[in-house]
Design a protein around this motif. Sequence first.
Motif, PDB file in Angstrom:
ATOM      1  N   VAL A 127       1.007 -20.050  23.478  1.00  0.00           N
ATOM      2  CA  VAL A 127      -0.007 -19.153  24.046  1.00  0.00           C
ATOM      3  C   VAL A 127      -0.111 -19.433  25.543  1.00  0.00           C
ATOM      4  N   GLN A 139      -4.292 -17.259  29.229  1.00  0.00           N
ATOM      5  CA  GLN A 139      -5.099 -16.751  28.117  1.00  0.00           C
ATOM      6  C   GLN A 139      -6.005 -17.839  27.556  1.00  0.00           C
ATOM      7  N   ARG A 140      -5.474 -19.041  27.441  1.00  0.00           N
ATOM      8  CA  ARG A 140      -6.287 -20.141  26.915  1.00  0.00           C
ATOM      9  C   ARG A 140      -7.430 -20.486  27.868  1.00  0.00           C
ATOM     10  N   GLN A 141      -7.125 -20.564  29.158  1.00  0.00           N
ATOM     11  CA  GLN A 141      -8.174 -20.878  30.125  1.00  0.00           C
ATOM     12  C   GLN A 141      -9.211 -19.765  30.177  1.00  0.00           C
ATOM     13  N   SER A 148       1.803 -24.962  25.085  1.00  0.00           N
ATOM     14  CA  SER A 148       1.578 -24.114  23.912  1.00  0.00           C
ATOM     15  C   SER A 148       2.300 -22.779  24.077  1.00  0.00           C
ATOM     16  N   ALA A 173      -1.134 -20.276  29.226  1.00  0.00           N
ATOM     17  CA  ALA A 173      -2.288 -21.026  29.708  1.00  0.00           C
ATOM     18  C   ALA A 173      -3.354 -20.105  30.290  1.00  0.00           C
ATOM     19  N   LEU A 176     -11.565 -20.049  27.236  1.00  0.00           N
ATOM     20  CA  LEU A 176     -12.514 -21.144  27.390  1.00  0.00           C
ATOM     21  C   LEU A 176     -13.607 -20.788  28.399  1.00  0.00           C
ATOM     22  N   GLY A 221      -6.444 -26.726  28.606  1.00  0.00           N
ATOM     23  CA  GLY A 221      -6.144 -25.300  28.787  1.00  0.00           C
ATOM     24  C   GLY A 221      -4.748 -25.011  29.288  1.00  0.00           C
TER      25      GLY A 221
END
Length: 359
Positions: A340, A344-346, A338, A342, A349, A163
Motif C-alpha cells: 500500500v 495512502q497510509r499516511q 508495504s 505510503a 492516519l 506510515g
Amino acid sequence: MPIDIAFLAIAEAQQVFHWLPAALELGKRADVRVHVLSPSRLILDLVASYDPEGRLDLIKLRRPSTKPDSLFRLPSRLATLLLNYRAIARFPTLVTTEITSAWLKRVPGFATRLILIKHGAGDRAGGYKQRHADFDLTIVAGEKDRRRMIGYGLCTETNCLVGGYAKFELRAPRRPLFDDDKPVLLYNPHFDPDLSSWVRHGPQVMAALKALQGWNVIIAPHVKLARRIPPIHSTSPHIRIDMGSRHSIDMSYTTSADAYLGDVSSQVYEFLITPRPCIFLNLDHHDWREDQAFAHWRLGQVIDRADALQGALDRAADLQPGLVAAQEAAMQDSIDLSPVPASQRQAALILDFAQKAQA
C-alpha cells in the motif's frame, strides 16, 4: 462539513517531498480541504508543480525577512511562527516535518493538534530531541524509528505510528549522469560538524576523489552543509558537484548512482531501495560497532582513511552479494515497504486523527 487539514511548509525544500504525497492524496477527497502554508513563494510553486489540478489551497505566509526567496534558505522558523501565529492557529489540524513548530504548544490557548511526519529514516542520535514529545501524533517511516522514539520516551505506543516513506513516490527516474559508461559514485556528506566526513577532512576526501580511477563522482552534500561551507570546486572531468538544486533533493542521485559514499546521512536508506555497494568514512575514528546511531555502517565497508577509497571501490562488487541480505533487512526495518503506497497510509492516519480532533 469538510475536514480542514493544513500542512506547514516552513522548512527547506528537501522536506517538502516527505509530506507532499500525503497532502496530494488527501486533496483527492471531497470531504477534506487541504491547505499548504509557507513563507516562500518558491516552495509554494514547487508544491504547485506536483498539483496540476489545483486541489491544494496554497497560502503565502508573511515573511519575516527581506532576503531573497530561496528553496534552501528560508527565514527563521520561529520568527515565521510568531509573525503568522493567528493564520496558523485557526486550523484544527496542522501537519509538519520539522520540530520548531512544537513551540506553538507553549502559547496559552493554542488548540491546534500537531502531527509530525518525521523526515528521513536514519540512525543519527540527533534525530531524537525532546521537542518530538510535544506532537499529538508522530508518523514514522518504519518500526526502527518507532521503537527508538518510544524507547527515548518521546512517544507512546498509541501516538507513534508507522506510515512508510512517501518520498519514494516522487523520486526522479534513473538517468545517465555522465556522457561515458563508467560507474558513478555518489558522495553525500552530512551537515553535523561532529559527524560529517567533509567538515574536518574535506581536502583529504577531495584528493581521494580526484585520484579515483574508473569512476565518475557526484558530490552532493546535504543542503544544510552546502549552505554553511564555501562552495566546493573541482576541475576534474570525472567529478560533478551539486551544492543545492532540485536534483539534490528529488533522489536523482540516489536513484542513478552505482555506489554510495557517506557518513551519517539518512539518504543512504534512499539509496538502498535498490541494494548497492556502500562505503562509509570513519575519518574521526568513532567507536561505532555497538552504537545504534551508526547502524547503517554495517551495510557496507567502513574505511578510516580517505586514501583507502580506491581499494574499497575495487572490492565493492565482490563484497556486495554478502551484504544484500543485511541491506534488505535494514531497509525493511527502517522503512516499511508495504504494497500500500505510503501516501495512502499516511493520509489515512492523518484523516483519522483529524476527524477525531474536529469531532
